[in-house]
Design an enzyme around this catalytic site. Structure first.
Site, PDB file in Angstrom:
ATOM      1  N   SER A 435      49.972   8.877  58.135  1.00 25.75           N
ATOM      2  CA  SER A 435      51.816   8.354  58.005  1.00 25.75           C
ATOM      3  C   SER A 435      51.727   7.445  59.720  1.00 25.75           C
ATOM      4  O   SER A 435      52.208   8.236  60.763  1.00 25.75           O
ATOM      5  CB  SER A 435      52.689   9.728  58.430  1.00 25.75           C
ATOM      6  OG  SER A 435      54.064   9.058  58.540  1.00 25.75           O
ATOM      7  N   ARG A 436      52.586   6.442  59.225  1.00 27.45           N
ATOM      8  CA  ARG A 436      52.641   5.440  60.058  1.00 27.45           C
ATOM      9  C   ARG A 436      53.625   5.914  61.193  1.00 27.45           C
ATOM     10  O   ARG A 436      53.564   5.155  62.603  1.00 27.45           O
ATOM     11  CB  ARG A 436      52.164   3.893  59.962  1.00 27.45           C
ATOM     12  CG  ARG A 436      50.736   3.629  59.804  1.00 27.45           C
ATOM     13  CD  ARG A 436      50.513   2.293  59.732  1.00 27.45           C
ATOM     14  NE  ARG A 436      49.496   2.310  58.665  1.00 27.45           N
ATOM     15  CZ  ARG A 436      49.236   2.012  57.029  1.00 27.45           C
ATOM     16  NH1 ARG A 436      50.842   1.065  57.219  1.00 27.45           N
ATOM     17  NH2 ARG A 436      48.575   1.853  56.271  1.00 27.45           N
ATOM     18  N   VAL A 437      54.914   5.951  60.275  1.00 29.93           N
ATOM     19  CA  VAL A 437      56.323   6.271  61.700  1.00 29.93           C
ATOM     20  C   VAL A 437      56.986   8.067  61.280  1.00 29.93           C
ATOM     21  O   VAL A 437      57.572   8.121  62.266  1.00 29.93           O
ATOM     22  CB  VAL A 437      57.329   5.242  60.970  1.00 29.93           C
ATOM     23  CG1 VAL A 437      56.693   3.306  60.875  1.00 29.93           C
ATOM     24  CG2 VAL A 437      57.731   5.693  59.492  1.00 29.93           C
TER      25      VAL A 437
END
Ligand code: ATP
Ligand code: MG
Length: 569
Positions: A435-437
């Site tokens: 999950s990048r953010v």
């Protein structure tokens, strides 16, 4: 060059004739002029093949058709005022009144001759009652997809421009409803008296209209909330082979929004009718339908309707986002959407690219998913979070559509058949899921307890492969394997049973803390259940404090340990 015939109601002046000849870019001898009083006014230009009809007679007929459609069941007094309105509209834009003719129909895709002024995405009216959307503007024809009248439209039918684009009903009247790909009710629950309509396609919020993803969107699924946390406004892809629990995971996320003031939209694209009815049943049973809208384009709907369904669903979700609400949308699934788009594109005779998909399939998905956002406070601070689903073949995430959507989204949850069949459900591959953010949206308490979890699990999965071969392992590895087994079973969770955040934190804290050695690997669930019921019954303040502060102070951790020791010892 073809010769032109210009027919007018009255005799034209020489000046006017010269003007027309110049506009046609023709030589004077190529244009012949005729008079036909039946036209009432205006002119009709024909080059032998095509006809540009700007006569009053045509306008009257078109207006009559429109009125007929709009007023099919309305009382007589309305008819007069609408007639007036329709005429004043056609007088305002005489140049837009244009006739075309359906040249061919195939699987919901039509080609129309004579609509020189059509615009991409414009709604076309066919035979006064059916609708199509312009997709291709060719030199000599317009390619369009039928939205209604799939079985009725025939070659030779008259087509008119409407100067409008597809709009769909939106607003709170859609909550709890199941609608078709264009927002029309299909649940037998009667008409939807929508107060507003919205364009199915509309531009994504601009960069300056967006705020940072900073608030968590809990799914109630331990693995996700701990390891791949999702924030409001994020787009997280759920990807995996068939029958790996993709739909169930997304549904759990919807079920978990109960009482959290988050509206949800589930859009089925090309799923089986039975799957969709099962989804609806599960939403109903989980008491989630009241804050959810289901948009359904099943496998039995035409590719054209499957193509528009996600845009309709996004418009419905967007309406709430712009009203300041938090919204979650599930696209189930975009692989089938890509296939529908490929079918349409091939019928529209567009050139095929990689895997026979048209070159702009990346663009249609990014245009769709860019509409998810966290809005700035100035715009009301609403959010639209998206869970698009992609189905892979043989776990191949490197084929065309998966790589596209992976690159568009802010992270992916990778579900694996092997894990699923080994009973690890949800079958999340923690090594490949990211999950990048969402990390910045994760509450402190969760961040603290989840820190080591992902690393331990990834190391365990690696080691487990070696251990399978019966290799002799040292004590340290054995401990790692043992720990891995327990942590894996901590994350096993049945579908439809979302956990509150505070309980997730308690379970993970207990499992990763000092009790690990005391909990037998076959009794992980039973033990944790006992701990949780004990805390719920005797120390409810632990849970409420976690919920309130979102943090796990040392003092609070000690209280959890104390409570756990009373059960585990
Ligand atoms: P498809 O590719 O057909 O769309 P899918 O990947 O969406 O499948 P689901 O339909 O969600 O998968 O789930 C497949 C089966 O696995 C269903 O029977 C479902 O009940 C079961 N299942 C899903 N998640 C879990 C879970 N966490 N625990 C136990 N069973 C589960
Ligand atoms: Mg599914």
């Amino acid at each position: 060059m073809a010769d032109f015939v210009v027919t007018s109601a009255k005799i034209l002046s020489e000046n006017k004739k010269r003007e027309i000849i110049a506009k046609l870019g023709a030589l004077p001898e190529q244009v012949s002029f005729r008079v036909d009083e039946a036209l009432i006014g205006g002119i009709v230009i024909s080059d032998g093949e095509r006809v540009l009809d700007a006569s009053v007679k045509h306008r009257v007929r078109a207006a009559a058709e429109n009125v007929q459609v709009a007023l099919a069941n309305k009382p007589l007094e309305h008819i007069l005022s609408s007639l007036k309105e329709e005429f004043s509209r056609s007088a305002e834009k005489p140049e837009k009144v244009q006739a075309g003719i359906v040249r061919s129909v195939q699987d919901g895709v039509i080609f129309v001759d004579g609509l020189y002024k059509a615009r991409i995405g414009e709604l076309l009216l066919i035979a006064g009652k059916h609708f199509a959307m312009a997709m291709n503007l060719n030199r000599d024809s317009v390619g369009a997809i039928l939205l209604t009248g799939l079985e009725q439209v025939r070659a030779g039918d008259a087509v008119r421009l409407t100067d409008r684009i597809v709009t769909v009903p939106v607003g709170d009247q859609l909550l709890g409803r199941v609608v078709g790909p264009l927002g029309d009710p299909i649940d037998g629950g009667g008409r939807i008296e929508a107060k507003s309509y919205r364009r199915a396609e509309s531009p994504a919020p601009a960069i300056l209209d967006r705020a940072k993803v900073a608030e968590p969107l809990y799914t109630g699924v331990k693995t996700i909330d701990a390891i791949v946390p999702i924030g409001k406004g994020q787009r997280e892809l759920i990807i995996g082979d068939r029958q790996t629990g993709k739909t169930s995971l997304a549904l759990d996320a919807i079920l978990n929004q109960k009482g959290k003031n988050v509206y949800c939209v589930y859009v089925s694209i090309g799923q089986k009718t039975t799957t969709v009815s099962d989804v609806i049943k599960r939403l109903k049973e989980g008491d989630a339908l009241s804050y959810t809208t289901v948009v359904s384009a099943t496998a039995s709907d035409s590719p054209t309707l499957q193509y528009v369904a996600p845009y309709t669903a996004t418009a419905i979700a967007e309406e709430w986002m712009y009203a300041g609400k938090d919204v979650l949308i599930v696209y189930d699934d975009l692989s089938k959407h890509a296939v529908a788009y490929r079918t349409i594109s091939l019928l529209l005779k567009r050139p095929a690219g990689r895997e026979a998909y048209p070159g702009d399939v990346f663009y249609i998905h990014s245009r769709l998913l860019e509409r998810s956002a966290k809005l700035s406070p100035k715009l009301g601070g609403g959010s639209l979070s998206a869970l698009p689903i992609i189905e892979t073949l043989g776990s191949d995430i490197s084929s065309y559509i998966p790589t596209n959507v992976i690159s568009i989204t802010d992270g992916q949850i990778f579900l694996e058949s092997e894990l699923f069949h080994a009973g690890v459900r949800p079958a999340v591959n923690v090594g490949l899921s990211v999950s990048r953010v969402g990390g910045s949206a994760q509450p402190k308490a969760m961040r603290k307890v989840a820190q080591g979890l992902k690393l331990d699990l990834a190391r365990y999965r690696e080691m487990a492969i070696f251990a399978q071969f019966g290799a002799d392992v040292d004590e340290e590895t054995k401990a790692l394997l043992e720990r891995g087994v327990k942590l894996t079973s901590l994350l096993v969770q049945p579908q439809g049973k979302p956990y509150p955040m505070a309980e997730e934190v308690v379970e993970i804290h207990v499992m990763t803390g000092k009790f690990l050695a005391d909990i037998e690997k076959t009794k992980v669930h039973a033990t944790l259940d006992k701990v949780l019921s004990h805390i719920r019954a005797n120390y409810p303040d632990i849970l409420s404090e976690l919920e309130k502060t979102g943090d796990l102070s040392e003092e609070l951790a000690a209280r959890i340990d104390q409570a756990a020791s009373e059960v585990i010892a």
